[in-house]
Design a protein around this motif. Structure first.
Motif, PDB file in Angstrom:
ATOM      1  N   GLY A   1     -21.569 -15.295  10.742  1.00 11.17           N
ATOM      2  CA  GLY A   1     -20.396 -15.815  11.434  1.00 11.17           C
ATOM      3  C   GLY A   1     -19.396 -14.720  11.758  1.00 11.17           C
ATOM      4  N   TRP A   2     -19.152 -13.810  10.794  1.00 14.80           N
ATOM      5  CA  TRP A   2     -18.220 -12.719  11.042  1.00 14.80           C
ATOM      6  C   TRP A   2     -18.788 -11.735  12.064  1.00 14.80           C
ATOM      7  CZ3 TRP A   2     -13.281 -11.752  10.520  1.00 14.80           C
ATOM      8  CH2 TRP A   2     -12.546 -12.539   9.632  1.00 14.80           C
ATOM      9  N   PHE A   3     -20.112 -11.557  12.060  1.00 16.40           N
ATOM     10  CA  PHE A   3     -20.732 -10.695  13.065  1.00 16.40           C
ATOM     11  C   PHE A   3     -20.468 -11.238  14.470  1.00 16.40           C
ATOM     12  CE2 PHE A   3     -24.502 -10.187  15.834  1.00 16.40           C
ATOM     13  CZ  PHE A   3     -24.398  -8.826  16.082  1.00 16.40           C
ATOM     14  N   GLU A   4     -20.651 -12.547  14.645  1.00 13.84           N
ATOM     15  CA  GLU A   4     -20.425 -13.150  15.958  1.00 13.84           C
ATOM     16  C   GLU A   4     -18.962 -13.027  16.367  1.00 13.84           C
ATOM     17  OE1 GLU A   4     -22.597 -14.057  18.024  1.00 13.84           O
ATOM     18  OE2 GLU A   4     -24.380 -14.067  16.760  1.00 13.84           O
ATOM     19  N   ALA A   5     -18.055 -13.229  15.413  1.00 18.18           N
ATOM     20  CA  ALA A   5     -16.623 -13.091  15.718  1.00 18.18           C
ATOM     21  C   ALA A   5     -16.278 -11.655  16.071  1.00 18.18           C
ATOM     22  CB  ALA A   5     -15.796 -13.560  14.528  1.00 18.18           C
ATOM     23  N   GLY A   6     -16.859 -10.703  15.331  1.00 14.74           N
ATOM     24  CA  GLY A   6     -16.598  -9.298  15.615  1.00 14.74           C
ATOM     25  C   GLY A   6     -17.126  -8.874  16.963  1.00 14.74           C
ATOM     26  N   ARG A   7     -18.289  -9.392  17.341  1.00 10.91           N
ATOM     27  CA  ARG A   7     -18.877  -9.068  18.638  1.00 10.91           C
ATOM     28  C   ARG A   7     -18.077  -9.668  19.788  1.00 10.91           C
ATOM     29  NH1 ARG A   7     -25.096 -10.605  19.835  1.00 10.91           N
ATOM     30  NH2 ARG A   7     -24.198 -12.703  19.720  1.00 10.91           N
ATOM     31  N   PHE A   8     -17.437 -10.793  19.528  1.00 12.50           N
ATOM     32  CA  PHE A   8     -16.645 -11.491  20.538  1.00 12.50           C
ATOM     33  C   PHE A   8     -15.304 -10.809  20.806  1.00 12.50           C
ATOM     34  CE2 PHE A   8     -13.115 -14.567  20.924  1.00 12.50           C
ATOM     35  CZ  PHE A   8     -13.430 -15.196  22.115  1.00 12.50           C
ATOM     36  N   LEU A   9     -14.753 -10.146  19.779  1.00 15.34           N
ATOM     37  CA  LEU A   9     -13.359  -9.715  19.830  1.00 15.34           C
ATOM     38  C   LEU A   9     -13.062  -8.719  20.943  1.00 15.34           C
ATOM     39  CD1 LEU A   9     -10.625 -10.071  18.418  1.00 15.34           C
ATOM     40  CD2 LEU A   9     -11.225  -8.124  16.963  1.00 15.34           C
ATOM     41  N   GLY A  10     -13.803  -7.604  21.014  1.00 18.50           N
ATOM     42  CA  GLY A  10     -13.504  -6.575  21.999  1.00 18.50           C
ATOM     43  C   GLY A  10     -13.520  -7.084  23.433  1.00 18.50           C
ATOM     44  N   PRO A  11     -14.620  -7.730  23.874  1.00 23.84           N
ATOM     45  CA  PRO A  11     -14.632  -8.277  25.244  1.00 23.84           C
ATOM     46  C   PRO A  11     -13.532  -9.300  25.481  1.00 23.84           C
ATOM     47  CG  PRO A  11     -16.864  -8.160  24.362  1.00 23.84           C
ATOM     48  CD  PRO A  11     -15.939  -7.842  23.219  1.00 23.84           C
ATOM     49  N   SER A  12     -13.185 -10.078  24.460  1.00 22.17           N
ATOM     50  CA  SER A  12     -12.119 -11.071  24.597  1.00 22.17           C
ATOM     51  C   SER A  12     -10.773 -10.398  24.868  1.00 22.17           C
ATOM     52  CB  SER A  12     -12.048 -11.916  23.324  1.00 22.17           C
ATOM     53  OG  SER A  12     -10.885 -12.719  23.311  1.00 22.17           O
ATOM     54  N   ILE A  13     -10.491  -9.331  24.139  1.00 24.38           N
ATOM     55  CA  ILE A  13      -9.231  -8.607  24.328  1.00 24.38           C
ATOM     56  C   ILE A  13      -9.182  -7.977  25.724  1.00 24.38           C
ATOM     57  CG2 ILE A  13      -7.825  -6.669  23.524  1.00 24.38           C
ATOM     58  CD1 ILE A  13      -9.078  -7.210  20.702  1.00 24.38           C
ATOM     59  N   GLU A  14     -10.259  -7.315  26.102  1.00 24.86           N
ATOM     60  CA  GLU A  14     -10.280  -6.688  27.430  1.00 24.86           C
ATOM     61  C   GLU A  14     -10.189  -7.728  28.534  1.00 24.86           C
ATOM     62  OE1 GLU A  14     -12.054  -3.011  28.325  1.00 24.86           O
ATOM     63  OE2 GLU A  14     -13.276  -3.038  26.496  1.00 24.86           O
ATOM     64  N   GLY A  15     -10.785  -8.894  28.315  1.00 25.77           N
ATOM     65  CA  GLY A  15     -10.695  -9.952  29.307  1.00 25.77           C
ATOM     66  C   GLY A  15      -9.270 -10.412  29.532  1.00 25.77           C
ATOM     67  N   LEU A  16      -8.503 -10.510  28.450  1.00 26.15           N
ATOM     68  CA  LEU A  16      -7.097 -10.917  28.585  1.00 26.15           C
ATOM     69  C   LEU A  16      -6.329  -9.917  29.437  1.00 26.15           C
ATOM     70  CD1 LEU A  16      -4.601 -12.659  27.802  1.00 26.15           C
ATOM     71  CD2 LEU A  16      -4.347 -11.151  25.803  1.00 26.15           C
ATOM     72  N   TYR A  17      -6.489  -8.626  29.139  1.00 24.07           N
ATOM     73  CA  TYR A  17      -5.685  -7.626  29.849  1.00 24.07           C
ATOM     74  C   TYR A  17      -6.211  -7.338  31.247  1.00 24.07           C
ATOM     75  CZ  TYR A  17      -2.994  -7.142  25.671  1.00 24.07           C
ATOM     76  OH  TYR A  17      -2.159  -7.424  24.622  1.00 24.07           O
ATOM     77  N   ARG A  18      -7.456  -7.667  31.497  1.00 21.85           N
ATOM     78  CA  ARG A  18      -7.964  -7.570  32.864  1.00 21.85           C
ATOM     79  C   ARG A  18      -7.295  -8.626  33.751  1.00 21.85           C
ATOM     80  NH1 ARG A  18     -12.772  -6.820  31.493  1.00 21.85           N
ATOM     81  NH2 ARG A  18     -13.412  -9.008  31.350  1.00 21.85           N
ATOM     82  N   SER A  19      -7.139  -9.820  33.206  1.00 22.44           N
ATOM     83  CA  SER A  19      -6.507 -10.904  33.972  1.00 22.44           C
ATOM     84  C   SER A  19      -4.989 -10.871  33.883  1.00 22.44           C
ATOM     85  CB  SER A  19      -7.011 -12.257  33.447  1.00 22.44           C
ATOM     86  OG  SER A  19      -8.402 -12.385  33.594  1.00 22.44           O
ATOM     87  N   TYR A  20      -4.481 -10.454  32.725  1.00 22.50           N
ATOM     88  CA  TYR A  20      -3.033 -10.482  32.476  1.00 22.50           C
ATOM     89  C   TYR A  20      -2.600  -9.172  31.826  1.00 22.50           C
ATOM     90  CZ  TYR A  20      -3.900 -15.485  33.090  1.00 22.50           C
ATOM     91  OH  TYR A  20      -4.296 -16.695  33.576  1.00 22.50           O
ATOM     92  N   PRO A  21      -2.439  -8.109  32.617  1.00 21.40           N
ATOM     93  CA  PRO A  21      -1.924  -6.854  32.058  1.00 21.40           C
ATOM     94  C   PRO A  21      -0.581  -7.081  31.363  1.00 21.40           C
ATOM     95  CG  PRO A  21      -2.679  -6.551  34.313  1.00 21.40           C
ATOM     96  CD  PRO A  21      -2.685  -8.030  34.061  1.00 21.40           C
ATOM     97  N   LEU A  22      -0.215  -6.159  30.504  1.00 26.52           N
ATOM     98  CA  LEU A  22       0.982  -6.350  29.690  1.00 26.52           C
ATOM     99  C   LEU A  22       2.223  -6.600  30.545  1.00 26.52           C
ATOM    100  CD1 LEU A  22       1.764  -6.484  26.745  1.00 26.52           C
ATOM    101  CD2 LEU A  22       2.134  -4.008  26.774  1.00 26.52           C
ATOM    102  N   ALA A  23       2.375  -5.884  31.633  1.00 27.71           N
ATOM    103  CA  ALA A  23       3.539  -6.087  32.508  1.00 27.71           C
ATOM    104  C   ALA A  23       3.552  -7.503  33.075  1.00 27.71           C
ATOM    105  CB  ALA A  23       3.543  -5.059  33.634  1.00 27.71           C
ATOM    106  N   ARG A  24       2.381  -8.020  33.417  1.00 27.68           N
ATOM    107  CA  ARG A  24       2.325  -9.386  33.945  1.00 27.68           C
ATOM    108  C   ARG A  24       2.645 -10.399  32.850  1.00 27.68           C
ATOM    109  NH1 ARG A  24      -2.784 -12.599  36.749  1.00 27.68           N
ATOM    110  NH2 ARG A  24      -1.600 -14.485  37.232  1.00 27.68           N
ATOM    111  N   GLN A  25       2.205 -10.127  31.631  1.00 23.96           N
ATOM    112  CA  GLN A  25       2.550 -11.030  30.535  1.00 23.96           C
ATOM    113  C   GLN A  25       4.068 -11.116  30.357  1.00 23.96           C
ATOM    114  OE1 GLN A  25       0.315 -10.727  26.821  1.00 23.96           O
ATOM    115  NE2 GLN A  25      -1.286  -9.581  27.884  1.00 23.96           N
ATOM    116  N   VAL A  26       4.732  -9.981  30.440  1.00 20.32           N
ATOM    117  CA  VAL A  26       6.195  -9.979  30.317  1.00 20.32           C
ATOM    118  C   VAL A  26       6.821 -10.799  31.439  1.00 20.32           C
ATOM    119  CG1 VAL A  26       8.259  -8.522  30.422  1.00 20.32           C
ATOM    120  CG2 VAL A  26       6.285  -7.802  29.054  1.00 20.32           C
ATOM    121  N   GLU A  27       6.281 -10.686  32.646  1.00 18.96           N
ATOM    122  CA  GLU A  27       6.776 -11.498  33.763  1.00 18.96           C
ATOM    123  C   GLU A  27       6.590 -12.988  33.476  1.00 18.96           C
ATOM    124  OE1 GLU A  27       4.671 -10.204  37.190  1.00 18.96           O
ATOM    125  OE2 GLU A  27       5.622  -8.222  37.261  1.00 18.96           O
TER     126      GLU A  27
END
Length: 239
Positions: A184-210
């Protein structure tokens, strides 16, 4: 309302993690996650008689920290039944904490609270798991009194030379270390990096502040931490 496939996947992914979530979450972040949580809690500035809503409360780490730092009352809301069960077990073991905390099952996108009901609000690792971050931010701001603080913690993307090293760790090192504990932790660990990059690809930090400002949260401040691996954002709900 039926959860989206994306949200359902996240719920299933973390369903088996609560028993060791606190310890492994800290260790796999090289013990930076507790620092980030402390920084977020410090940005709230609650008073002892105030009421704070802790959204995506998980096992209650931020909930406990808020009570211990400010002596305030906290309502902790999360959509994961296993996470809330772990938080409930912690309350049962600490009557002083239990008397100041209320646990609620619910979603950040549609919260069972009235307008302007809370003095402040925190949320942790939330926006990667909702389908409409901008609408969710509006819903969070809705339940906070004018002048109240909204504070968040999220993973972030390091810059410069640290980004490829971060990618190497999140794609290879993190899943490998997590696998030593469980599948279970392996699956969560494998999910984390792409999930983080996906957020910032769609919503860069400047856009989040907006989006924070568009939700009615002003005086927004951003603090990147640990070479940019984590970010604390906070602001004040407009009157």
């Amino acid at each position: 309302m039926t959860p989206s496939a994306r949200k359902e996947h996240a719920l299933q992914l973390f369903e088996q993690l609560p028993a060791r979530y606190d310890e492994l979450g800290a260790a796999l972040s090289f013990f930076q996650d507790p620092r980030w949580r402390r920084a977020m809690v410090a940005s709230v500035g609650a008073g002892p008689e105030q009421r704070v809503l802790d959204v995506a409360a998980g096992t209650g780490l931020v909930t406990r920290a808020l009570v211990e730092r400010y002596g305030c009352r906290v309502v902790a809301i999360d959509q994961s039944a296993p996470m809330l069960a772990r938080a409930r077990a912690k309350l049962a073991a600490d009557p002083r904490l239990a008397e100041r905390v209320e646990l609620v099952a619910g979603e950040a996108e549609r919260m069972p609270f009235g307008d302007d009901e809370f003095d402040h609000l925190t949320f942790t690792y939330l926006l990667r798991y909702v389908d409409d971050p901008a609408a969710t931010l509006r819903e969070l701001a809705r339940v906070v009194k004018p002048g109240g603080r909204v504070s968040s913690l999220e993973f972030c993307l390091p810059r410069g030379i640290w980004l490829p090293l971060w990618r190497l760790y999140t794609r290879i090192g993190l899943p490998a270390l997590a696998r030593l504990d469980s599948r279970g932790w392996f699956e969560a660990g494998r999910f984390l990096g792409p999930s983080i990059e996906g957020l910032y690809r769609s919503y860069p930090l400047a856009r989040q502040v907006e989006m924070w400002r568009a939700a009615g949260i002003g005086a927004v401040e951003v603090r990147r931490m640990s070479l940019g691996g984590g970010v604390v954002i906070w602001g004040t709900v407009a009157g």
